[in-house]
Design an enzyme around this catalytic site. Sequence first.
Site, mmCIF file in Angstrom:
data_model
loop_
_atom_site.group_PDB
_atom_site.id
_atom_site.type_symbol
_atom_site.label_atom_id
_atom_site.label_comp_id
_atom_site.label_asym_id
_atom_site.label_seq_id
_atom_site.Cartn_x
_atom_site.Cartn_y
_atom_site.Cartn_z
ATOM 1 N N TYR A 16 0.832 -1.222 0.000
ATOM 2 C CA TYR A 16 0.000 0.000 0.000
ATOM 3 C C TYR A 16 0.864 1.268 0.000
ATOM 4 O O TYR A 16 0.687 2.159 -0.817
ATOM 5 C CB TYR A 16 -0.915 -0.041 1.231
ATOM 6 C CG TYR A 16 -1.863 1.105 1.350
ATOM 7 C CD1 TYR A 16 -2.938 1.233 0.473
ATOM 8 C CD2 TYR A 16 -1.698 2.080 2.340
ATOM 9 C CE1 TYR A 16 -3.830 2.303 0.584
ATOM 10 C CE2 TYR A 16 -2.580 3.139 2.458
ATOM 11 C CZ TYR A 16 -3.645 3.241 1.584
ATOM 12 O OH TYR A 16 -4.515 4.308 1.704
ATOM 13 N N LYS A 46 0.638 -8.006 -8.952
ATOM 14 C CA LYS A 46 1.904 -7.517 -8.392
ATOM 15 C C LYS A 46 3.028 -7.593 -9.422
ATOM 16 O O LYS A 46 3.882 -6.708 -9.476
ATOM 17 C CB LYS A 46 2.253 -8.279 -7.114
ATOM 18 C CG LYS A 46 1.242 -7.951 -6.017
ATOM 19 C CD LYS A 46 1.722 -8.207 -4.617
ATOM 20 C CE LYS A 46 0.664 -7.676 -3.642
ATOM 21 N NZ LYS A 46 1.032 -7.769 -2.257
ATOM 22 N N LYS A 136 8.159 -2.820 16.326
ATOM 23 C CA LYS A 136 8.908 -1.704 15.731
ATOM 24 C C LYS A 136 10.009 -1.227 16.685
ATOM 25 O O LYS A 136 11.099 -0.853 16.254
ATOM 26 C CB LYS A 136 7.949 -0.561 15.347
ATOM 27 C CG LYS A 136 7.099 -0.914 14.114
ATOM 28 C CD LYS A 136 6.176 0.206 13.655
ATOM 29 C CE LYS A 136 5.432 -0.221 12.375
ATOM 30 N NZ LYS A 136 4.490 0.788 11.874
ATOM 31 N N ARG A 140 14.071 -0.982 16.099
ATOM 32 C CA ARG A 140 14.827 0.250 16.405
ATOM 33 C C ARG A 140 16.057 -0.062 17.249
ATOM 34 O O ARG A 140 17.159 0.407 16.960
ATOM 35 C CB ARG A 140 13.946 1.250 17.176
ATOM 36 C CG ARG A 140 12.915 1.971 16.329
ATOM 37 C CD ARG A 140 12.211 3.041 17.151
ATOM 38 N NE ARG A 140 11.223 3.750 16.345
ATOM 39 C CZ ARG A 140 10.643 4.889 16.711
ATOM 40 N NH1 ARG A 140 10.931 5.447 17.871
ATOM 41 N NH2 ARG A 140 9.755 5.488 15.929
HETATM 42 N N1 LIG Z 1 0.161 5.612 9.238
HETATM 43 C C1 LIG Z 1 -0.795 4.822 8.841
HETATM 44 O O1 LIG Z 1 -1.973 5.187 8.847
HETATM 45 C C2 LIG Z 1 -0.427 3.468 8.322
HETATM 46 C C3 LIG Z 1 -1.367 2.735 7.618
HETATM 47 C C4 LIG Z 1 -0.998 1.509 7.103
HETATM 48 C C5 LIG Z 1 0.279 1.010 7.338
HETATM 49 N N2 LIG Z 1 1.158 1.750 8.058
HETATM 50 C C6 LIG Z 1 2.526 1.226 8.285
HETATM 51 O O2 LIG Z 1 3.215 1.287 7.047
HETATM 52 C C7 LIG Z 1 4.054 0.148 6.873
HETATM 53 C C8 LIG Z 1 3.676 -0.567 5.565
HETATM 54 O O3 LIG Z 1 2.326 -0.962 5.614
HETATM 55 P P1 LIG Z 1 1.432 -1.220 4.295
HETATM 56 O O4 LIG Z 1 0.010 -0.999 4.693
HETATM 57 O O5 LIG Z 1 1.987 -0.454 3.156
HETATM 58 O O6 LIG Z 1 1.640 -2.764 4.099
HETATM 59 P P2 LIG Z 1 1.056 -3.754 2.991
HETATM 60 O O7 LIG Z 1 0.211 -3.068 1.992
HETATM 61 O O8 LIG Z 1 0.467 -4.911 3.707
HETATM 62 O O9 LIG Z 1 2.372 -4.198 2.253
HETATM 63 C C9 LIG Z 1 3.326 -4.912 2.952
HETATM 64 C C10 LIG Z 1 4.488 -5.232 2.070
HETATM 65 O O10 LIG Z 1 5.306 -6.110 2.840
HETATM 66 C C11 LIG Z 1 5.696 -7.178 2.019
HETATM 67 N N3 LIG Z 1 5.886 -8.390 2.774
HETATM 68 C C12 LIG Z 1 5.020 -9.011 3.601
HETATM 69 N N4 LIG Z 1 5.559 -10.134 4.087
HETATM 70 C C13 LIG Z 1 6.803 -10.241 3.554
HETATM 71 C C14 LIG Z 1 7.863 -11.172 3.677
HETATM 72 N N5 LIG Z 1 7.794 -12.232 4.465
HETATM 73 N N6 LIG Z 1 8.975 -10.933 2.964
HETATM 74 C C15 LIG Z 1 9.090 -9.837 2.171
HETATM 75 N N7 LIG Z 1 8.130 -8.929 2.017
HETATM 76 C C16 LIG Z 1 7.002 -9.130 2.706
HETATM 77 C C17 LIG Z 1 4.558 -7.369 1.034
HETATM 78 O O11 LIG Z 1 5.146 -7.976 -0.083
HETATM 79 P P3 LIG Z 1 4.318 -8.584 -1.319
HETATM 80 O O12 LIG Z 1 3.804 -7.385 -2.062
HETATM 81 O O13 LIG Z 1 5.332 -9.373 -2.007
HETATM 82 O O14 LIG Z 1 3.189 -9.378 -0.707
HETATM 83 C C18 LIG Z 1 4.101 -5.955 0.785
HETATM 84 O O15 LIG Z 1 4.792 -5.386 -0.288
HETATM 85 C C19 LIG Z 1 3.872 -0.697 8.132
HETATM 86 O O16 LIG Z 1 4.916 -0.425 9.040
HETATM 87 C C20 LIG Z 1 2.553 -0.239 8.709
HETATM 88 O O17 LIG Z 1 2.486 -0.374 10.112
HETATM 89 C C21 LIG Z 1 0.849 2.961 8.530
#
Ligand SMILES: NC(=O)c1ccc[n+]([C@@H]2O[C@H](COP(=O)([O-])OP(=O)(O)OC[C@H]3O[C@@H](n4cnc5c(N)ncnc54)[C@H](OP(=O)(O)O)[C@@H]3O)[C@@H](O)[C@H]2O)c1
Length: 310
Positions: A16, A46, A136, A140
Site C-alpha cells: 500500500y 503484483k 517496531k 529500532r
Molecule cells: N500511518 C498509517 O496510517 C499506516 C497505515 C498503514 C500502514 N502503516 C505502516 O506502514 C508500513 C507498511 O504498511 P502497508 O500498509 O503499506 O503494508 P502492505 O500493503 O500490507 O504491504 C506490505 C508489504 O510487505 C511485504 N511483505 C510481507 N511479508 C513479507 C515477507 N515475508 N517478505 C518480504 N516482504 C514481505 C509485502 O510484499 P508482497 O507485495 O510481495 O506481498 C508488501 O509489499 C507498516 O509499518 C505499517 O504499520 C501505517
Amino acid sequence: MDGKKDRVLIIGATGYLGKRMVKASIALGHPTFILYRPEIVSDVGKVQMLIGFKMQGAILLQGSFDDQESLVSALKQVDVVVSVVAGNNTLLEQLKLVEAMKQVTTIKRFLPSEFGMDADRMGHAIPPGDMVFINKRIIRRAIEKANIPYTYVSANCCAGIFLSGLAQLENFMPRTDHVKIYGNGDKKCVWVDEDDMAMYTMMTVDDPRTLNKILYLRPPSNILTQMEVVQIWEKLIGKELKKIFLTQEEWLASMDDLTPYIQVALTHLYQIFYNGDLEFEAEGPHGVDSNDLYPDFKYVTAEEFLKRYL
Ligand SMILES: NC(=O)c1ccc[n+]([C@@H]2O[C@H](COP(=O)([O-])OP(=O)(O)OC[C@H]3O[C@@H](n4cnc5c(N)ncnc54)[C@H](OP(=O)(O)O)[C@@H]3O)[C@@H](O)[C@H]2O)c1
C-alpha cells in the site's frame, strides 16, 4: 557532494505505501532498486506492478528474508534502504536485514518499516495493537545497537485510510448522513496524504538533518480533531451530519466480536481519538518536524483531500 543521488533499495515495494515510495524515489531522481520476493510471481497484479516500476527505470532484484545471501547481494548495490513491509512476523524479519547490513557495512541510512505513530511513545498502547509498536521498537533497538545510521519516519495517519471515511474505518468514503464521533471528537490527529508521506520520506533519505532522528510528518493545516474534519466535510457538502457520540467504554465493548486484524486497527484508532496520543510537539534531541525542515513542500490539505470525494 558529487551531485549523485543516493541509490535507494525499497523492500515491500508492491504494498500500500511501498508503491508510493517507488514513485517518489524515481520522481526525486534516486536510482531506485526493488527487492521482490520469489512468491510474487504467482500474483499477476503484483508482477504487472513490478514491470511498471521497471519501465519507469527501477531495477528489480529478487530476494527474500529467508535467503541472507540475497539480502547481502542487494545491499551491496545501494546506499539507502527503505523498508515498507507489514505484518507482525514480517516486521521482525527486518532483524535479518540488520544482520545483513552489519555484514555489508556500507549502508548510509536505513529507514525501517515505521510510517505510523512513534513506537517509542507507545509503551502504554493496549492490545492487540500494541504488538506493532513492540515489534517496531525491537527493530529500532537492533539498528541502534548495530550502529546503523537511521531515520524513523513517524508518518501519523494515512489520509486514505483515516480521513477518507472521517475516521470510521469500516468505510473509506465520507458519509453524507451520519458519523460516529469518538468521545467529544476533540483529540488532535495528524492526517497525511499517502503520496505526501512517500515524498517526505524520499526527501529525507539523504538529508543530514534527519540522520539518526525521528522525523514527524506534521503538515500544519492537517493537525485537526475529528470534529474539525467533520466540519470541513459538512461545509463541502452543505449539510450537517447526524453525530453519534461513542464513549470510550462503548467503543472498547464494540470491538469484542471483531477479528484480531480489525482489532489492531481499532485499538490504534482508540489511542489517537480517545487517548490523544498524537497530541504532542516534535521535541527533544531526536525529534524533527517535517514542517520545520520542508516548509515549502506543497502537501495536500485535509480540505483538498476531502474535495476529491465530492
Ligand atoms: N500511518 C498509517 O496510517 C499506516 C497505515 C498503514 C500502514 N502503516 C505502516 O506502514 C508500513 C507498511 O504498511 P502497508 O500498509 O503499506 O503494508 P502492505 O500493503 O500490507 O504491504 C506490505 C508489504 O510487505 C511485504 N511483505 C510481507 N511479508 C513479507 C515477507 N515475508 N517478505 C518480504 N516482504 C514481505 C509485502 O510484499 P508482497 O507485495 O510481495 O506481498 C508488501 O509489499 C507498516 O509499518 C505499517 O504499520 C501505517
